[in-house]
Structure formats: C-alpha cells, structure tokens
Design an enzyme around this catalytic site. Structure first.
Site, PDB file in Angstrom:
ATOM      1  N   LYS A 290       0.829  -1.196   0.000  1.00 52.13           N
ATOM      2  CA  LYS A 290       0.000   0.000   0.000  1.00 52.13           C
ATOM      3  C   LYS A 290       0.872   1.258   0.000  1.00 52.13           C
ATOM      4  O   LYS A 290       2.000   1.223   0.483  1.00 52.13           O
ATOM      5  CB  LYS A 290      -0.853   0.035   1.285  1.00 52.13           C
ATOM      6  CG  LYS A 290      -1.957  -0.991   1.352  1.00 52.13           C
ATOM      7  CD  LYS A 290      -2.749  -0.840   2.642  1.00 52.13           C
ATOM      8  CE  LYS A 290      -3.869  -1.857   2.725  1.00 52.13           C
ATOM      9  NZ  LYS A 290      -4.919  -1.681   1.707  1.00 52.13           N
ATOM     10  N   ARG A 364     -10.234 -11.606   2.098  1.00 53.33           N
ATOM     11  CA  ARG A 364     -11.095 -12.659   1.550  1.00 53.33           C
ATOM     12  C   ARG A 364     -10.420 -14.021   1.601  1.00 53.33           C
ATOM     13  O   ARG A 364     -11.103 -15.051   1.686  1.00 53.33           O
ATOM     14  CB  ARG A 364     -11.534 -12.279   0.125  1.00 53.33           C
ATOM     15  CG  ARG A 364     -10.384 -12.069  -0.828  1.00 53.33           C
ATOM     16  CD  ARG A 364     -10.786 -11.295  -2.079  1.00 53.33           C
ATOM     17  NE  ARG A 364     -10.950  -9.858  -1.838  1.00 53.33           N
ATOM     18  CZ  ARG A 364     -11.319  -8.978  -2.767  1.00 53.33           C
ATOM     19  NH1 ARG A 364     -11.595  -9.395  -4.009  1.00 53.33           N
ATOM     20  NH2 ARG A 364     -11.432  -7.700  -2.465  1.00 53.33           N
TER      21      ARG A 364
HETATM   22  N1  BES Z   1      -7.949  -3.788   4.556  1.00 51.45           N
HETATM   23  C1  BES Z   1      -8.152  -3.370   3.226  1.00 51.45           C
HETATM   24  C2  BES Z   1      -9.466  -2.597   3.036  1.00 51.45           C
HETATM   25  C3  BES Z   1      -9.557  -1.282   3.761  1.00 51.45           C
HETATM   26  C4  BES Z   1      -9.239  -0.113   3.105  1.00 51.45           C
HETATM   27  C5  BES Z   1     -10.015  -1.237   5.047  1.00 51.45           C
HETATM   28  C6  BES Z   1      -9.352   1.094   3.773  1.00 51.45           C
HETATM   29  C7  BES Z   1     -10.124  -0.022   5.727  1.00 51.45           C
HETATM   30  C8  BES Z   1      -9.791   1.139   5.087  1.00 51.45           C
HETATM   31  C9  BES Z   1      -8.199  -4.582   2.309  1.00 51.45           C
HETATM   32  O1  BES Z   1      -7.389  -5.642   2.680  1.00 51.45           O
HETATM   33  C10 BES Z   1      -7.713  -4.125   0.976  1.00 51.45           C
HETATM   34  O2  BES Z   1      -6.571  -3.771   0.884  1.00 51.45           O
HETATM   35  N2  BES Z   1      -8.592  -4.151  -0.025  1.00 51.45           N
HETATM   36  C11 BES Z   1      -8.249  -3.748  -1.331  1.00 51.45           C
HETATM   37  C12 BES Z   1      -8.856  -4.737  -2.293  1.00 51.45           C
HETATM   38  C13 BES Z   1      -8.374  -4.563  -3.712  1.00 51.45           C
HETATM   39  C14 BES Z   1      -6.925  -4.942  -3.816  1.00 51.45           C
HETATM   40  C15 BES Z   1      -9.235  -5.436  -4.605  1.00 51.45           C
HETATM   41  C16 BES Z   1      -8.795  -2.347  -1.563  1.00 51.45           C
HETATM   42  O3  BES Z   1      -9.888  -2.047  -1.076  1.00 51.45           O
HETATM   43  O4  BES Z   1      -8.137  -1.562  -2.199  1.00 51.45           O
HETATM   44 MN    MN Z   2      -5.416  -5.432   2.005  1.00 52.24          MN
END
Ligand code: BES
Ligand code: MN
Ligand code: ZN
Length: 514
Positions: A290, A364
């Site tokens: 990230k 997931r």
């Molecule tokens: N933990 C994150 C989602 C999240 C984002 C929670 C902001 C709280 C605040 C999750 O694991 C994630 O990174 N999701 C990705 C999915 C994508 C790669 C399909 C996302 O939402 O960008």
């Molecule tokens: Mn994630």
C-alpha cells in the site's frame, strides 16, 4: 505494560440506579427537548424548551429555575446542544449540564437518546461523579450512550500526555423506581456497552502490541472469563490441516497466524449461528504494498475479528438462547522474502484453489478458510464481518456498513442494524461479477481485473465458499470500524465497536423468532 492493562481494565464508568441524586454527585445531566415549532393553530406555548425528567426527581420549582436559567443562556434543546448552568441552591449538585434531545418525537428513537447521551458524556471530563435524568427518558439508551461516550483509550500514554481530567468514573442513573425491570435493563446496557468497548480496545491496541499470537491469547482470556469454550490453532496446526489462505497471507510475517474458535451454547434453542471476522492485525498490502499515506489506519484491519469476539462474549453475558461459534482467522499481512507473491496459487481450506493476483486482497483469503471451517458445523446462519474493501467507503461513506448475502437474511441484518443505530445498508451481489473472478490457472482469482463494484466483488468471492443451505450475511465495515475523524455522538476516535450491537441484535432476533 502488561497485557492485563487491556484485558482486565475497567472500560467505562460505573453506572448505578437511584431514585435520588447521590452525595458524591457534583453535576446533574439533564435532557432538554426543543420548543415545538408553532403549529397551524398558532400555539404560542412554543417559546421555551422543556426538561426531559421523570416524576419525582425534581420538584416544580427546581425544574422551573433550571429551565429559566438554560433559556436565559440561549439553550434551545436542539439535538446535541450542551449548555451548563449553576444548579439551583436546593439541589445537592453544583452544576446542571443540559443536552439537547431535539424534538419530542426523538424521545421514542433510542439512537437519538443514545447519541445525545454520548455527546454529553464527552463533555464531562473533570467531573468524577454525576447524576442524570436521561435514564428517565430511555434507561438503556442513556446508559449505553453515556458509557460509550465516556470511553477512553490512554493505555499507551505516559504521565506526559495522559489527560489530567478524565470522564466520570461514576454515574447515578435517576429513575422513578428501582424496579426489577430497571435493574435488568441496566445490567443489559452495561453488558452491551462493555462488549462494544472490548471491541474498541482490540482495535485501538497498536499492531506492535496486538499481533496474531497475542490477539488469540487475549481472546482466550476474555472468552474463558465469559464462559466460552475456546480453541486456538497455531501456525503448525493450520498448515497441517490445510488452511492455505491463512498460511498464505500470514507467511510474510515473523508473527505467525492463528485461528481462534469461541463457542457459546444455547440453553434450549437448537439454532446455530456461525460468526466469522477478519483478523488482519496489520495490513501493509504485502508485496502488493500500500502507499505510505494513511497506512497506519490498517491497525483497524482486525475490526471484524474484534467485533465477532466481543459479540460472542456478549451472547454469553446476555445468555442469548442461540448457539454461537466464532471462527476468527488472525494474520499479519507483510512483505518479505517469505511473503506470498502476486501470481502465487494457494489452496483454501476445503480444497478450492485461488490465484493471488493482488496480495492486498488478503482479507477474503483468510475469510474463505474460516467460512469453510465454520460451515463444517452446519450452522443455520452465518454472519461474517470484515474491514474488507476501500470500495465500501466509496459506495457508502465512512459510517454506513454494507451488508450482502442471501436476500432474506441480508435484509434482516440490515433491519436489526437500523434498530440499534449502526445502520448497515443492504447491497446486491450482482451475478455477472463472478465471471470477472475467473483465473487463468486456478479455480478462482482473488480480484477482478477492474475496480467496479469492489465491495460487491469481494462479496461474490466469499459467496463461493458459503454452502447453498446456509443463510448468510457479509458486513463490510472498512470505514465504520474505525473513526479517523473527530468524535461524534457516542462514537469516540479510533475503534468504534461496529458492528457488535448489530450482531447481538440479530442473535436476539434469532433466539426469539428462529
Ligand atoms: N484492509 C483493506 C481494506 C480497507 C481499506 C479497510 C481502507 C479499511 C480502510 C483490504 O485488505 C484491501 O486492501 N482491499 C483492497 C482490495 C483490492 C486490492 C481489490 C482495496 O480495497 O483496495
Ligand atoms: Mn489489504
Ligand atoms: Zn485488509
């Protein structure tokens, strides 16, 4: 700092029923109803706001003096307005703190009362003991709102930054009579609010201190204390038993994953509910790392796990007549030479293979293992909850969870969530998204090649692992689990404890109606 500071700490004020103001109380917290707007008949009794008090708590002269003082200060009773004034001489307190409840109709809306109670509880720092008449309006809502608004998390502050003034440690809840019903209602409110605070504490504990092994140990301590049956699988057992999703996500970290199972057994009912919560103790994204900005918020990526642990503890405390088993996967998603790579294929618990195209779609993967395990117990209902997608916030904002799943149960969860003021909103699982999860090499890919309907695509992925005969709801709480803005209502900064009260309300609904 021992772990007991978090596990054994007192998480909120002591709440006590009384028919009169206590001798240690230095303030009276009182609800104020706004003046009704002049109606068509031209009523002119609309000028002054009115106090929301039960019979026999204040005499007429005291009530009139307080109303006059508040009105002189400009108080209108609009919802959330806080006004302080000196108490009349005849009252055994120094100060009256009024909180606006808004229109008289609001008195029948528990969340309006809960929010007002939370707002005023955040304004009482420095007062050690207070009495309140909000309990005469709605005892449960007042108690929950006051407790949650007074919640603080200062475990990691030294004397240097520890606030000198703290919220009240004691609150006298004024009632017309200390009936059996009132005692039971208060006991219930305390159990609910304290369980929400348990979830908040977990989310607020930083990833340096809360990693899978420690999270599992704390869940065991709190779960055992509540009378739950507790079982923990460590990394060796997870690998041996084929939990490929949890192992794949967790293997980039030196802090190895765990799977916690907590069970509450119904006294009479034969209905079984499975709970599953995402327990990523920190989500860097892994190799699909990230951006640095706001990555610290990923301390909240175990908010789903925190909520299902707390809700299962609450089921035991309230002795809800339904059997509940929480299956809680815990892992830290880190990039390293041992981390899974984009393009790796893993085998989920139960045998399905998944191509990990993006290591940041890790929730997931651990949830799929846990869902398959949870459904081996043949539950009637499955609720999973997770800080799963940034797309949840794009779709619904930071305060509204998205709920997906089998149509009827999804709508029931959304309805119960509205009842308790957590307001989860029903969202669809469009069938056409399934095709976008096809993998070149495995049964399934963990992401679609586009960003449309990201929350729903994650739901579609999970649906693959839920048996046809299980009534299922998936609650995405990416935004609602963690309050990064200022406090509002009874929601303090940081962990919110959402959706503990939604889950508890659903469990009680199932206990009552099947
Ligand atoms: N933990 C994150 C989602 C999240 C984002 C929670 C902001 C709280 C605040 C999750 O694991 C994630 O990174 N999701 C990705 C999915 C994508 C790669 C399909 C996302 O939402 O960008
Ligand atoms: Mn994630
Ligand atoms: Zn995540």
């Amino acid at each position: 700092m021992s772990k007991n500071d978090t596990v054994d700490r007192v998480r909120g004020p002591e709440l006590e029923l009384s028919t009169s103001i206590g001798k240690d109380d230095s303030a009276l917290v009182i609800g104020l109803i706004s003046a009704s707007s002049p109606d068509a008949e031209g009523a002119d009794d609309a000028a002054e706001p009115t106090l929301a008090i039960g019979d026999g708590i204040l005499d007429d002269a005291q009530a009139a003096a307080i109303t006059a003082a508040l009105t002189a200060l400009g108080a209108t009773g609009s919802h959330g307005e806080v006004t302080r004034t000196a108490a009349p001489e005849t009252l055994p307190v120094d100060v009256v703190v009024a909180v606006g409840l808004g229109d008289a109709d609001n008195l029948d809306d528990a969340d309006q009362v809960r929010q007002a109670a939370g707002i005023v509880a955040r304004e009482l720092d420095g007062l050690e003991s207070v009495a309140t008449t909000l309990s005469a309006v709605d005892l449960i809502a007042a108690a929950e709102g006051l407790f949650l608004g007074a919640y603080r998390f200062d475990e990691f502050r030294s004397e240097k930054s520890r606030p000198k003034k703290t919220p009240p440690q004691h609150i006298t809840l004024l009632v017309e009579s200390k009936s059996k019903e009132a005692r039971a209602a208060l006991e219930r409110a305390i159990a609910v609010a304290d369980s929400v605070a348990i979830a908040r504490d977990f989310v607020n504990t930083p990833p340096s201190h809360l990693y899978p092994e420690e999270f599992a140990a704390r869940a065991r301590t709190l779960g055992s204390k509540a009378g739950l049956k507790v079982e923990i699988l460590d990394d060796t057992q997870l690998a041996a038993q084929g939990y490929g999703g949890i192992i794949g996500v967790g293997k980039g970290s030196s802090r190895l994953p765990r799977l916690v199972r907590l069970s509450h057994t119904a006294k009479k009912s034969t209905k079984k509910v499975a709970l599953v919560g995402k327990g990523i103790t920190f989500d860097t994204g892994g190799i699909s790392i990230k951006p640095a900005a706001n990555m610290d918020a990923m301390t909240s990526d175990m908010g789903g796990a925190a909520a299902v642990i707390a809700a299962t503890i609450l089921a035991a405390r309230l002795d809800i007549d339904v059997s509940v088993t929480a299956t809680v996967p815990m892992a830290e998603n880190m990039p390293s030479s041992t981390a899974q790579r984009p393009g790796d294929v893993l085998t989920q618990y139960g045998g399905r293979t998944v191509e990990v195209l993006n290591t940041d779609a890790e929730g997931r993967l651990i949830l799929a293992d846990a869902i398959v395990r949870a459904c081996e117990d043949d539950p009637d209902y499955l609720i999973d909850t997770a800080t799963l997608t940034g797309a949840q916030m794009v779709a619904l904002g930071t305060r509204t969870p998205g709920v997906m799943g089998t149509d009827e149960f999804r709508d029931r969860v959304a309805a119960r969530s509205a009842d308790v003021g957590e307001n989860a909103w029903a969202m669809p699982l469009p069938a056409e998204l399934r095709a976008d999860l096809k993998s070149r090499v495995a049964d399934l890919a963990n992401v679609t090649p586009h960003r449309w309907g990201g929350m729903l695509a994650a739901g579609i992925f999970l649906k693959e692992f839920v048996p046809e005969d299980v009534q299922w709801a998936h609650i995405d709480i990416a935004g609602p689990a963690f309050n990064t803005g200022g406090p509002w209502g009874y929601t303090t900064k940081g962990g919110t404890g959402v959706p503990v009260r939604t889950i508890a309300a659903v469990l009680e609904d199932i206990a009552a109606n099947g």
